[in-house]
Structures are given as C-alpha cells and as structure tokens.
Write an enzyme that holds these catalytic residues in place. Sequence first.
Site, PDB file in Angstrom:
ATOM      1  CE  LYS A   1     -23.176 -26.726  48.227  1.00 29.34           C
ATOM      2  NZ  LYS A   1     -23.902 -27.547  47.201  1.00 29.34           N
TER       3      LYS A   1
ATOM      4  NE  ARG B   1     -29.193 -24.218  50.118  1.00 30.72           N
ATOM      5  CZ  ARG B   1     -28.589 -25.161  50.265  1.00 30.72           C
ATOM      6  NH1 ARG B   1     -27.530 -25.299  51.029  1.00 30.72           N
ATOM      7  NH2 ARG B   1     -28.425 -26.408  49.685  1.00 30.72           N
TER       8      ARG B   1
ATOM      9  NE  ARG C   1     -25.528 -36.562  47.541  1.00 30.75           N
ATOM     10  CZ  ARG C   1     -25.972 -35.341  47.977  1.00 30.75           C
ATOM     11  NH1 ARG C   1     -24.775 -34.451  48.194  1.00 30.75           N
ATOM     12  NH2 ARG C   1     -27.050 -34.726  48.011  1.00 30.75           N
TER      13      ARG C   1
ATOM     14  NE  ARG D   1     -28.386 -34.840  51.103  1.00 37.85           N
ATOM     15  CZ  ARG D   1     -27.884 -33.782  50.808  1.00 37.85           C
ATOM     16  NH1 ARG D   1     -26.490 -33.836  50.899  1.00 37.85           N
ATOM     17  NH2 ARG D   1     -28.671 -32.782  50.440  1.00 37.85           N
TER      18      ARG D   1
ATOM     19  NE  ARG E   1     -30.852 -31.064  47.115  1.00 35.85           N
ATOM     20  CZ  ARG E   1     -30.550 -32.158  47.109  1.00 35.85           C
ATOM     21  NH1 ARG E   1     -30.873 -33.340  46.728  1.00 35.85           N
ATOM     22  NH2 ARG E   1     -29.220 -32.273  47.126  1.00 35.85           N
TER      23      ARG E   1
END
Length: 216
Positions: free
Chosen positions: A16, A92, A126, A159, A170
């Site tokens: 996203k 969400r 990431r 992160r 998540r």
Amino acid sequence: MPNPRILILGPPGAGKGTQSANLAEEYDVEHVTTGDALRNNKDMDISDMDTEYDTPREYMEAGDLVPDDVVNAIVEEALSEADGFVLDGYPRNLDQAEELEGMTDLDVILSLEVPREELVERLTGRRVCDDCGANYHVEFNPPEEEGVCDECGGELIQRDDDNEESVRNRLDVFEENTAPVIDHYENNESFVIIDGEQPPDEVWDDIETAVDARVE
Ligand code: AP5
Ligand code: MG
C-alpha cells in the site's frame, strides 16, 4: 475531472505504501496514511479518549488497532484539507468504513491481494528511511548502498512492529477486522482487485490502468 479520490486496501505488507507513493506522484494527490500519521505521533496523549493505553505506541508495537476515535479524527482532518487523495491504512474495520462514508465519496477502490506467507517475508525484510519514509526491502528492493536511503541519504531503519511476532498478530488483526471491510466494498462499481504478488513495476502498471479507466 478534479484530482481523484483513491482508496487503497490490502493486508500489512501488500504494498500500500509503495504504490501510494506512485499514485501521489502520478495523479498529484495527497498521500493520507494513518500508519505514518500515528508513527509521527506515537507518544501523543490519548488518555482523555477513555482508551486502554495512554498513547498509540502500545497498540502499534503489538500490532493491534489504535482506538477508532483517534484515527477517525486524523483522517477527517487530513481529508478536509486534501485536493484529491490516496487513502492508505483506513478504514480498518466496519465502523471506520461507516465513518468514512460520512466524510467523502471515492472514485477508485483498489484492493491489493498477496498471500500470507509472502507478507511475512516482505515485512520482516522491510527497511524504511528514518528521514523521508521511503520503503526498501533487503532482498526484493535493496538500496544502492546498504542502510542508506537512495532518495535522500538518510538512515534506513526497521519499524518497531516489523518483528515476526507483531507481524503475525497484524495479519490476524487484518483477517478479523479488515477483511470484512474489503468484502463490504466488493460490490461497489469503483472496486478493483489488483494482483499484488507481481513485481512492484507490474503492480503499478495494473494500478495505473485501473485508475485511468475510472477517472477520465
Ligand atoms: P500501517 O503503517 O498502515 O501498517 P500496515 O497496514 O501493517 O501496512 P504496512 O505499512 O506494513 O504495509 P504496506 O501495505 O504499506 O506495504 P509496503 O508498501 O510498506 O499501520 C501500522 C499500525 O498503525 C497498525 O498496526 C495499527 O496499530 C495502527 N493503525 C494504522 N491505521 C489504523 C487504523 N485505521 N485504525 C487503527 N489502527 C491503525 O511494502 C512492504 C514491504 O514489501 C516493503 O519492504 C516493500 O519494499 C516490499 N514490497 C512492496 N511491494 C512489493 C512487491 N510487489 N514485491 C515484493 N516486495 C514488495
Ligand atoms: Mg504502509
């Protein structure tokens, strides 16, 4: 037509943020992202909203949803100032989807689909620029120089919620709360499924084709 109002949906790690950067540049729209907004305000005092924790930090590090009142207020303010947008990370859950309906109409609703095991790999690998927020992946999208942002020379960091435990939570939170939001939009005429498992450039080609077909 005025600048498009685009919603991008998908599980954590679907791309996203990566594709929103392309959309913002190509269509000259604002990137409105609850994740980045909350990360920039992790320690804001939300205790007056009658929440379990006093700041967003605790929810985010565990990979749980920050309470609706907090995120609804962020999105409402950001959308009221935007001339066209790509909205990433919201809604969400179904209550947030209902809130959004009272705030704006949407021209395009993109749903990025990627299988769960690929998502775990993408998220744990990431790296994000601490200065400009650009996204990398140690294997799938490495920077030219390890640990350094190609765009601005900033430091690349991991992160807090990109460890395996938070990532799996998540993904569970997504299945339980956000998958029903995608089902809710499925019959909307602006809804398009995008195969998010392809390489980033091919995902972008499909997104651009889908948006162009809906905003002429
Ligand atoms: P948020 O920041 O929104 O995180 P998320 O939904 O978990 O999504 P990500 O940002 O992790 O993934 P992405 O889809 O943007 O993927 P990316 O492009 O980076 O939310 C974080 C937290 O904030 C939540 O857990 C919650 O606590 C809170 N929050 C936020 N919004 C909220 C709301 N509305 N209500 C309540 N709480 C809220 O890509 C991932 C990786 O894959 C990168 O390394 C990238 O380089 C790589 N990649 C991208 N595309 C490809 C590709 N096609 N092939 C291979 N690799 C790729
Ligand atoms: Mg993101």
